[in-house]
Write a protein that holds these residues in place. Structure first.
Motif: not given
Length: 126
Positions: A32-35, A97, A100-102, A104
């Motif tokens: 997962q890459v979270v912004g 990213v 507030d974007s991800t 998965e």
């Protein structure tokens, strides 16, 4: 004789061809890459249409090419993408990213590179 616009007696026929070459590359996000974050995919982490490991990402022909990037089937905005053509150790795709974007884990990433080899032929008849 009254005034008139003088015209040349010329006709022309043109044939134009676009001749696109489309190459597709596939990947699945490993984690997962979270912004605010980045997802960097090296050329050797992509697969081709045949399922083989990619060995090079194509150069973009100046003024006759474009790329599209899809994450989980959705086309992404151009300003989120950085594309570097080249072979193993050089070619890569970087996806920024935003907050507030991800992305998965296991999301499919599809890179589509389209290059055109346009031709034109004009016959002028006088």
């Amino acid at each position: 004789m009254p005034l008139q616009i003088m015209k040349l007696a010329i006709t022309a026929d043109s044939t134009i061809g676009t001749f696109p070459t489309v190459e597709r590359f596939f990947n699945e996000a490993e984690a997962q890459v979270v912004g605010e974050g980045t997802l960097t995919i090296a050329v050797d982490d992509f697969w081709t249409d045949t399922g083989a490991d990619a060995t090079t990402l194509p150069e973009l022909v100046a003024d006759n090419s474009y790329i599209n990037v899809y994450v989980n089937g959705v086309l992404q905005m151009d300003d989120l993408i950085a594309y570097t053509p080249g072979g193993t150790g050089v070619g890569q795709l970087v996806i920024s990213v935003p907050a507030d974007s991800t992305i998965e884990a296991s999301s499919p990433i599809v890179l589509v590179v389209t290059n055109f080899a346009p031709t034109s032929d004009t016959t002028i008849i006088t």
